[in-house]
Design an enzyme around this catalytic site. Sequence first.
Site, PDB file in Angstrom:
ATOM      1  N   TYR A 148       0.957  -0.983   0.300  1.00 57.78           N
ATOM      2  CA  TYR A 148      -0.285   0.173   0.391  1.00 57.78           C
ATOM      3  C   TYR A 148       1.086   1.491   0.054  1.00 57.78           C
ATOM      4  O   TYR A 148       0.428   1.712  -0.837  1.00 57.78           O
ATOM      5  CB  TYR A 148      -1.039  -0.321   1.106  1.00 57.78           C
ATOM      6  CG  TYR A 148      -2.419   1.453   1.377  1.00 57.78           C
ATOM      7  CD1 TYR A 148      -2.920   1.298   0.554  1.00 57.78           C
ATOM      8  CD2 TYR A 148      -1.701   1.996   1.951  1.00 57.78           C
ATOM      9  CE1 TYR A 148      -3.777   1.949   0.697  1.00 57.78           C
ATOM     10  CE2 TYR A 148      -2.398   2.864   1.675  1.00 57.78           C
ATOM     11  CZ  TYR A 148      -3.549   3.236   1.707  1.00 57.78           C
ATOM     12  OH  TYR A 148      -4.562   4.210   1.565  1.00 57.78           O
ATOM     13  N   GLU A 150       3.706   1.706  -0.796  1.00 52.85           N
ATOM     14  CA  GLU A 150       4.793   1.648  -2.003  1.00 52.85           C
ATOM     15  C   GLU A 150       4.176   2.167  -3.113  1.00 52.85           C
ATOM     16  O   GLU A 150       4.716   3.110  -4.151  1.00 52.85           O
ATOM     17  CB  GLU A 150       5.892   1.194  -2.174  1.00 52.85           C
ATOM     18  CG  GLU A 150       7.038   0.786  -1.155  1.00 52.85           C
ATOM     19  CD  GLU A 150       7.980   2.007  -1.014  1.00 52.85           C
ATOM     20  OE1 GLU A 150       8.010   2.617  -1.753  1.00 52.85           O
ATOM     21  OE2 GLU A 150       8.876   1.424  -0.393  1.00 52.85           O
ATOM     22  N   ARG A 213      -3.127   8.846  16.227  1.00 50.45           N
ATOM     23  CA  ARG A 213      -3.461   9.220  14.857  1.00 50.45           C
ATOM     24  C   ARG A 213      -4.213  10.728  15.053  1.00 50.45           C
ATOM     25  O   ARG A 213      -5.210  10.575  15.675  1.00 50.45           O
ATOM     26  CB  ARG A 213      -4.650   7.916  14.288  1.00 50.45           C
ATOM     27  CG  ARG A 213      -3.945   6.462  14.682  1.00 50.45           C
ATOM     28  CD  ARG A 213      -3.215   6.691  13.149  1.00 50.45           C
ATOM     29  NE  ARG A 213      -2.782   5.539  11.997  1.00 50.45           N
ATOM     30  CZ  ARG A 213      -1.510   4.784  12.872  1.00 50.45           C
ATOM     31  NH1 ARG A 213      -1.434   5.679  14.026  1.00 50.45           N
ATOM     32  NH2 ARG A 213      -1.575   3.171  12.520  1.00 50.45           N
ATOM     33  N   PRO A 274       3.023   2.751  12.200  1.00 50.58           N
ATOM     34  CA  PRO A 274       3.413   3.367  13.194  1.00 50.58           C
ATOM     35  C   PRO A 274       2.501   4.136  14.080  1.00 50.58           C
ATOM     36  O   PRO A 274       1.489   3.949  14.587  1.00 50.58           O
ATOM     37  CB  PRO A 274       2.405   4.933  12.067  1.00 50.58           C
ATOM     38  CG  PRO A 274       1.783   3.590  10.164  1.00 50.58           C
ATOM     39  CD  PRO A 274       1.949   2.594  10.741  1.00 50.58           C
TER      40      PRO A 274
END
Length: 313
Positions: A148, A150, A213, A274
């Site tokens: 996703y 890249e 987030r 992340p």
Amino acid sequence: MARVLVTGAAGFLGSHLCDRLLEQGNTVIALDNLYTGRKENLPQHPQLTWLLADIIQPLSPEQQQHIGPVEQIYHLACPASPPHYQRDPLFTLKTSFLGTLNTLNLAENWGARILVASTSEVYGDPQVHPQPESYWGNVNPFGVRSCYDEGKRVSESLCFAFRERGVEVRIARIFNTYGPRMALDDGRVVSNLVVQALQGKPLTVYGTGSQTRSFCYVSDLVAGMMALMASGVSEPVNLGNPSEFTVLQLAEQVRGFIDPALPIQFLPLPGDDPQRRRPDITLAQTRLGWFPSVSLAEGLPLTIADFRRRLRA
Ligand code: NAD
Ligand code: UDP
């Protein structure tokens, strides 16, 4: 009024975008292969034409005749939720590369302006916080998210190449967006937590829940995409809500709205997740005059009400 092609139209963002485009009097061609989308997300509307197609394949001359030419293309086709884009990494890579290439070719042939949905994932696990567009990111090219991450980086690279050829490209780097109509089995954090809480189940938090987030409500995001399409900005633009929350804070908010007694179940953190994510939206504010207006405390109840209705039905 314009004739507009929307790819990924039956998905979460695409369907809300189609609603808004139709409200404004545009004619919409809604293309989707129903990989994660549902046709029921789209309204029955005289100005809407449905086209079941996989954008990995170039459209046939007959399909192009049926659709085109259009003045604008919103290219959203791509699974967006980690469990769905990781289900078949090659499909995700092909959609990101061949799908975007095919759609850019259509834009070039028709002289259409095209907005491509990119993502905050181009920043990977960012070492700069918040993330401005000038940050090149910290992406693992060889991992579970790389199909996703890249893939979207290649989509942006294709946009750059086509801009050099004179195509009017717009690139939206979309940060986590939520709202009504997310699929019940979408797998992203807001929909998972809301479905679990409404079913009286424990809320699943991955890792310690300290990762952050920044959650944007869907109506704000759609307004941002349309402002970007109308603008003269041909570089990538972050679109998202800069209010940042830990995942644990989000889970607490969700259960606070539904049942504060529900337990939280901590599960292992998936690979390459992340740690922090928050958009710097200075560019969108200054160049598009756009700023999100719906807070998480306002957007969550609207989202919960929609999920409640659908779970009952
Ligand atoms: P979604 O999964 O609900 O919608 C994606 C749609 O694309 C689905 O209807 C799916 O069937 C369709 N699709 C997938 N592959 C296709 C193909 N090869 N051919 C035709 N149709 C195809 O996801 P969403 O949240 O609505 O995301 C829409 C776009 O926005 C995606 O490109 C995604 O990467 C991007 N985005 C979304 C978010 C978010 O938080 N919602 C964040 C960043 C980027
Ligand atoms: N997450 C979670 N519980 C879930 C689903 C996701 O704690 O049921 C976490 C996930 O590990 C990530 C964050 O919530 O840290 C956002 O996940 P999502 O899949 O919504 O989007 P991402 O931003 O990771 O692509």
